[in-house]
Enzyme design. Structure first.
Site, PDB file in Angstrom:
ATOM      1  N   SER A   1       9.777  -6.721  -0.514  1.00 16.94           N
ATOM      2  CA  SER A   1      11.198  -7.019  -0.268  1.00 16.94           C
ATOM      3  C   SER A   1      11.671  -6.449   1.072  1.00 16.94           C
ATOM      4  O   SER A   1      12.489  -5.528   1.105  1.00 16.94           O
ATOM      5  CB  SER A   1      12.033  -6.458  -1.433  1.00 16.94           C
TER       6      SER A   1
ATOM      7  N   GLY B   1       0.795  -1.229   0.000  1.00 14.17           N
ATOM      8  CA  GLY B   1       0.000   0.000   0.000  1.00 14.17           C
ATOM      9  C   GLY B   1       0.825   1.276   0.000  1.00 14.17           C
ATOM     10  O   GLY B   1       0.273   2.380   0.038  1.00 14.17           O
ATOM     11  N   SER B   2       2.144   1.148  -0.080  1.00 15.49           N
ATOM     12  CA  SER B   2       2.998   2.346  -0.016  1.00 15.49           C
ATOM     13  C   SER B   2       3.041   3.103  -1.344  1.00 15.49           C
ATOM     14  O   SER B   2       3.529   4.233  -1.390  1.00 15.49           O
ATOM     15  CB  SER B   2       4.417   1.955   0.414  1.00 15.49           C
ATOM     16  N   GLY B   3       2.551   2.471  -2.414  1.00 17.75           N
ATOM     17  CA  GLY B   3       2.513   3.159  -3.707  1.00 17.75           C
ATOM     18  C   GLY B   3       3.483   2.598  -4.743  1.00 17.75           C
ATOM     19  O   GLY B   3       3.664   3.203  -5.809  1.00 17.75           O
TER      20      GLY B   3
HETATM   21  N1  LIG Z   1       1.749 -11.409   4.629  1.00 20.14           N
HETATM   22  C1  LIG Z   1       1.891 -10.535   3.630  1.00 20.14           C
HETATM   23  N2  LIG Z   1       2.820  -9.545   3.708  1.00 20.14           N
HETATM   24  C2  LIG Z   1       2.982  -8.688   2.666  1.00 20.14           C
HETATM   25  N3  LIG Z   1       2.246  -8.732   1.512  1.00 20.14           N
HETATM   26  C3  LIG Z   1       1.310  -9.699   1.389  1.00 20.14           C
HETATM   27  C4  LIG Z   1       1.089 -10.621   2.444  1.00 20.14           C
HETATM   28  N4  LIG Z   1       0.087 -11.475   2.049  1.00 20.14           N
HETATM   29  C5  LIG Z   1      -0.293 -11.103   0.832  1.00 20.14           C
HETATM   30  N5  LIG Z   1       0.436 -10.025   0.413  1.00 20.14           N
HETATM   31  C6  LIG Z   1       0.307  -9.483  -0.948  1.00 20.14           C
HETATM   32  O1  LIG Z   1       1.502  -9.867  -1.625  1.00 20.14           O
HETATM   33  C7  LIG Z   1       2.170  -8.728  -2.141  1.00 20.14           C
HETATM   34  C8  LIG Z   1       3.649  -8.740  -1.701  1.00 20.14           C
HETATM   35  O2  LIG Z   1       4.366  -9.703  -2.393  1.00 20.14           O
HETATM   36  P1  LIG Z   1       5.916  -9.514  -2.649  1.00 20.14           P
HETATM   37  O3  LIG Z   1       6.295 -10.593  -3.593  1.00 20.14           O
HETATM   38  O4  LIG Z   1       6.184  -8.112  -3.073  1.00 20.14           O
HETATM   39  O5  LIG Z   1       6.528  -9.749  -1.195  1.00 20.14           O
HETATM   40  S1  LIG Z   1       8.019 -10.083  -0.741  1.00 20.14           S
HETATM   41  O6  LIG Z   1       8.965  -9.235  -1.518  1.00 20.14           O
HETATM   42  O7  LIG Z   1       8.286 -11.502  -0.985  1.00 20.14           O
HETATM   43  O8  LIG Z   1       8.065  -9.783   0.698  1.00 20.14           O
HETATM   44  C9  LIG Z   1       1.493  -7.509  -1.601  1.00 20.14           C
HETATM   45  O9  LIG Z   1       1.369  -6.635  -2.701  1.00 20.14           O
HETATM   46  P2  LIG Z   1       1.518  -5.036  -2.569  1.00 20.14           P
HETATM   47  O10 LIG Z   1       0.297  -4.596  -1.787  1.00 20.14           O
HETATM   48  O11 LIG Z   1       1.493  -4.569  -3.986  1.00 20.14           O
HETATM   49  O12 LIG Z   1       2.814  -4.740  -1.871  1.00 20.14           O
HETATM   50  C10 LIG Z   1       0.152  -8.005  -1.081  1.00 20.14           C
HETATM   51  O13 LIG Z   1      -0.852  -7.796  -2.039  1.00 20.14           O
HETATM   52  N1  LIG Z   2       1.655   9.368  -4.060  1.00 20.35           N
HETATM   53  C1  LIG Z   2       0.472   8.915  -3.694  1.00 20.35           C
HETATM   54  N2  LIG Z   2      -0.372   9.712  -3.042  1.00 20.35           N
HETATM   55  C2  LIG Z   2      -1.592   9.265  -2.651  1.00 20.35           C
HETATM   56  N3  LIG Z   2      -2.043   8.014  -2.862  1.00 20.35           N
HETATM   57  C3  LIG Z   2      -1.237   7.169  -3.505  1.00 20.35           C
HETATM   58  C4  LIG Z   2       0.044   7.575  -3.943  1.00 20.35           C
HETATM   59  N4  LIG Z   2       0.633   6.520  -4.548  1.00 20.35           N
HETATM   60  C5  LIG Z   2      -0.273   5.510  -4.475  1.00 20.35           C
HETATM   61  N5  LIG Z   2      -1.401   5.917  -3.872  1.00 20.35           N
HETATM   62  C6  LIG Z   2      -2.599   5.088  -3.620  1.00 20.35           C
HETATM   63  O1  LIG Z   2      -2.260   4.162  -2.587  1.00 20.35           O
HETATM   64  C7  LIG Z   2      -2.885   2.914  -2.845  1.00 20.35           C
HETATM   65  C8  LIG Z   2      -1.848   1.804  -2.825  1.00 20.35           C
HETATM   66  O2  LIG Z   2      -0.976   1.979  -3.890  1.00 20.35           O
HETATM   67  P1  LIG Z   2      -0.243   0.763  -4.604  1.00 20.35           P
HETATM   68  O3  LIG Z   2       0.519   1.328  -5.746  1.00 20.35           O
HETATM   69  O4  LIG Z   2      -1.208  -0.347  -4.906  1.00 20.35           O
HETATM   70  O5  LIG Z   2       0.770   0.283  -3.445  1.00 20.35           O
HETATM   71  P2  LIG Z   2       1.697  -0.999  -3.367  1.00 20.35           P
HETATM   72  O6  LIG Z   2       1.996  -1.463  -4.762  1.00 20.35           O
HETATM   73  O7  LIG Z   2       2.928  -0.529  -2.651  1.00 20.35           O
HETATM   74  O8  LIG Z   2       0.922  -2.020  -2.579  1.00 20.35           O
HETATM   75  C9  LIG Z   2      -3.626   3.061  -4.184  1.00 20.35           C
HETATM   76  O9  LIG Z   2      -4.990   3.318  -3.905  1.00 20.35           O
HETATM   77  C10 LIG Z   2      -2.992   4.254  -4.825  1.00 20.35           C
HETATM   78  O10 LIG Z   2      -3.888   4.962  -5.662  1.00 20.35           O
END
Ligand SMILES: Nc1ncnc2c1ncn2[C@@H]1O[C@H](COP(=O)(O)OS(=O)(=O)O)[C@@H](OP(=O)(O)O)[C@H]1O
Ligand SMILES: Nc1ncnc2c1ncn2[C@@H]1O[C@H](COP(=O)(O)OP(=O)(O)O)[C@@H](O)[C@H]1O
Length: 198
Positions: free
Chosen positions: A106, A35-37
């Site tokens: 990561s 969720g960090s973007g």
């Molecule tokens: N336990 C847990 N912790 C973190 N994330 C979780 C977990 N379970 C499912 N997800 C989903 O998997 C995405 C992260 O996978 P990654 O391959 O980037 O993770 S890692 O690098 O192996 O730590 C991550 O995607 P992003 O939200 O885009 O970061 C989540 O959608």
């Molecule tokens: N710079 C930003 N400012 C505000 N909201 C953002 C920003 N970047 C991403 N978001 C919002 O945050 C949420 C998570 O982004 P996402 O790209 O899916 O994160 P991640 O890939 O790290 O899980 C989405 O709803 C996206 O629209």
């Protein structure tokens, strides 16, 4: 068995591919909490690069975990293997002359270092998406944090599993930045590095 494997050199080299593409190839690696973007910024930056004619590809955690890494979970060991494969895949794409944008949580420094060593330090740009856990939880696009708080997901990064912040990232993007600002900061940083010089 390892000793019976030999390096096969190709006729077309990376340099020739970069020359044909008209730009360098390297890895832009986005790390940060869920969720960090990461995906948003990686995909928006890719769009900008693609429109300018660069050969690009995005590797995204969720997608890679649906395919090549579908046998892996979120234990430290599985995350390491996930990251090892991401490093090797990135290396292939770099060799193919592509600008790779990788978006993965990561969370372990040693895994990120492994990727950096796999692709080579000069081919690696680390982007730390420094969005607080509080903000990621507020966004909670996928509902994962809510589930983790209820104990329905184990090993959730930031809640029940660690995130080791990069000590010396090439770029740090804070949550105050708009998507456009973040993309421009990274683009300005890589603009020079994209230029292929014979
Ligand atoms: N336990 C847990 N912790 C973190 N994330 C979780 C977990 N379970 C499912 N997800 C989903 O998997 C995405 C992260 O996978 P990654 O391959 O980037 O993770 S890692 O690098 O192996 O730590 C991550 O995607 P992003 O939200 O885009 O970061 C989540 O959608
Ligand atoms: N710079 C930003 N400012 C505000 N909201 C953002 C920003 N970047 C991403 N978001 C919002 O945050 C949420 C998570 O982004 P996402 O790209 O899916 O994160 P991640 O890939 O790290 O899980 C989405 O709803 C996206 O629209």
């Amino acid at each position: 068995m390892k000793n019976n494997v030999f390096q096969q050199n190709y006729i077309i080299t990376r340099k020739e591919r970069m020359l044909a593409n008209g730009h360098n190839s390297f890895l832009i690696f986005f790390t940060g909490l869920s969720g960090s973007g990461k995906s948003t910024i990686a995909c928006t930056l890719e769009e900008k690069l693609f429109e300018k004619g660069f050969k690009t590809y995005v590797l995204d955690g969720d997608n890679i975990r649906k395919g090549i890494n579908r046998n892996l979970g979120f234990s430290p060991e599985d995350r390491s293997e996930n990251n090892r494969r991401i490093g090797e895949i990135s290396k292939l794409f770099i060799d193919a002359g592509i600008v790779v944008l990788a978006a993965f949580v990561s969370p372990y420094r040693k895994d990120r270092d492994f990727i950096k060593n796999t692709v080579g330090h000069h081919n690696f740009i680390e982007i730390f998406m420094n969005t607080s856990l509080e903000e990621c939880e507020r966004r909670d696009v996928k509902g994962l944090y809510a589930k983790a708080r209820k104990g329905e997901i184990k090993n959730m990064t930031g809640i029940s599993a660690p995130y080791e912040k990069p000590l010396n990232p090439d770029i740090e993007i804070t949550q105050q930045r708009s998507i456009e600002e973040a993309v421009n900061i990274i683009y300005n940083y890589i603009e020079e590095k994209l230029q292929f010089k014979k």
